[in-house]
Design an enzyme around this catalytic site. Structure first.
Site, PDB file in Angstrom:
ATOM      1  N   CYS A  30      -0.334   4.109   1.985  1.00  0.00           N
ATOM      2  CA  CYS A  30      -0.531   3.954   3.710  1.00  0.00           C
ATOM      3  C   CYS A  30       1.228   4.259   4.183  1.00  0.00           C
ATOM      4  O   CYS A  30       1.361   4.744   5.138  1.00  0.00           O
ATOM      5  CB  CYS A  30      -0.691   2.475   3.862  1.00  0.00           C
ATOM      6  SG  CYS A  30      -2.258   1.888   3.426  1.00  0.00           S
ATOM      7  N   ASP A  31       1.985   3.544   3.309  1.00  0.00           N
ATOM      8  CA  ASP A  31       3.370   3.740   3.916  1.00  0.00           C
ATOM      9  C   ASP A  31       4.658   4.527   2.726  1.00  0.00           C
ATOM     10  O   ASP A  31       5.404   4.830   3.279  1.00  0.00           O
ATOM     11  CB  ASP A  31       4.111   2.308   3.613  1.00  0.00           C
ATOM     12  CG  ASP A  31       3.536   1.313   4.611  1.00  0.00           C
ATOM     13  OD1 ASP A  31       2.570   1.809   5.616  1.00  0.00           O
ATOM     14  OD2 ASP A  31       2.994   0.205   4.220  1.00  0.00           O
ATOM     15  N   CYS A  41       0.913  -1.151   0.001  1.00  0.00           N
ATOM     16  CA  CYS A  41      -0.065   0.104   0.115  1.00  0.00           C
ATOM     17  C   CYS A  41       0.847   1.102  -0.023  1.00  0.00           C
ATOM     18  O   CYS A  41       1.478   1.631   1.147  1.00  0.00           O
ATOM     19  CB  CYS A  41      -1.046   0.001   1.228  1.00  0.00           C
ATOM     20  SG  CYS A  41      -1.989   1.458   1.353  1.00  0.00           S
TER      21      CYS A  41
END
Length: 311
Positions: A139-140, A136
């Site tokens: 997300c990261d 992701c």
């Protein structure tokens, strides 16, 4: 013992739509959501082709709109937790959740559990998850601002996330096992315009991940030249497909060779009373708009099925 008209498993676009339609039809609905409503939308940076938003909309914004819509929906109860198993038959399916501690009953079931990111299966991949290996970028990606990262995959997800990462990291290595990408042309055109930030490695596969405490580099193998290369990369974002979330379903529910549920055009599986909608289905196009359409169709067909049960 209460028997709900329908249990909907999964609160992504398909599940939320199905619950809305059934609830508004006067059916009693149990909508299971494991985490936060929205499903894969929450892992999408932006949607540019969802009707009604010509300027695009952020994934989390659309997820919030879906969640707001279902919040006060009539006749819909929303327990949290993961469904462990389904048994029984049309008219009285038994749904077990919360690690086997809770039991519910429903006349019909609509499966909208979607899919999860497929892993590469490389040595050390599991060990380095959260330490450089991710599925992701939204997300990261921010953890790797101005650093060098890699993306593997050839579909829309890989291209979208490469474009997203190129705005915040120093450099992106995009690795694809084939010469041609499956993603749409508009994304490829955008990548061509930022070749100073994105280096594309075609006909290549990742053969090794390097790093003790954190990912440091990756080895790639060119399938045409048979040449091996080591690329610096502090993160690897993997987009090589999806695996369906079907472990809780009876083995009798028909699946395709990749494990996705086989349905007809009305979202009916081979088991009477069990329907499937969204990315869990065996189909070509997996988009938010098609998931919502599947959910509406499944709800309507389940409603007709319930009327026949009561007849």
């Amino acid at each position: 013992m209460k028997i709900y008209d329908a249990v909907v498993i999964g609160a992504g676009p398909a599940g939320i739509t199905a619950a809305l339609y059934l609830g508004r039809s006067g059916c009693s609905v149990l909508l299971f959501e494991q985490l936060t409503p929205g499903g894969q939308i929450l892992l999408t940076e932006a949607l540019e082709n969802y009707p009604g938003y010509p300027a695009g909309i952020k994934g989390y914004e659309l997820a919030d709109l879906f969640a707001d819509h279902i919040k006060d929906a009539p006749n819909v109860e929303r327990p949290r937790g993961e469904v462990c198993s389904i048994s029984g038959s049309a008219g009285d399916f038994k749904i077990v959740s919360a690690g086997g501690e809770q039991e519910h009953h429903a006349k019909t079931v609509i499966v909208c559990t979607g899919s999860k990111h497929r892993h590469l299966g490389l040595e050390d991949e599991e060990r380095l998850i959260g330490r450089g290996v991710s599925y992701c970028a939204l997300c990261d990606g921010n953890f790797y601002r101005n650093k060098t990262v890699a993306v593997v995959g050839g579909g829309n997800s890989a291209l979208e996330e490469t474009l997203y990462l190129a705005r915040i990291v120093g450099k992106v290595h995009l690795i694809h096992r084939r010469d041609e990408f499956r993603g749409v042309k508009i994304y490829l055109d955008r990548l061509e315009a930022i070749r100073d930030k994105v280096e594309i490695h075609r006909n290549s596969v990742i053969s090794r991940l390097n790093g003790k405490e954190h990912l440091e580099s990756i080895n790639i193998h060119n399938l045409k030249t048979d040449k091996d290369t080591t690329l610096p990369a502090e993160a690897l974002f993997i987009y090589v497909g999806f695996d369906p979330e079907t472990a809780f379903l009876p083995a009798e529910v028909k699946r395709d060779p990749n494990g996705f549920l086989v349905t007809d055009t009305e979202m009916r599986t081979n088991i009477p009373g069990i329907f499937a909608a969204g990315d869990i289905r065996s189909k070509l196009c997996r988009q938010v708009i098609t998931a919502a359409g599947d959910g509406a169709t499944a709800a309507q067909c389940a409603f007709v099925f319930l009327e026949q049960l009561h007849a």
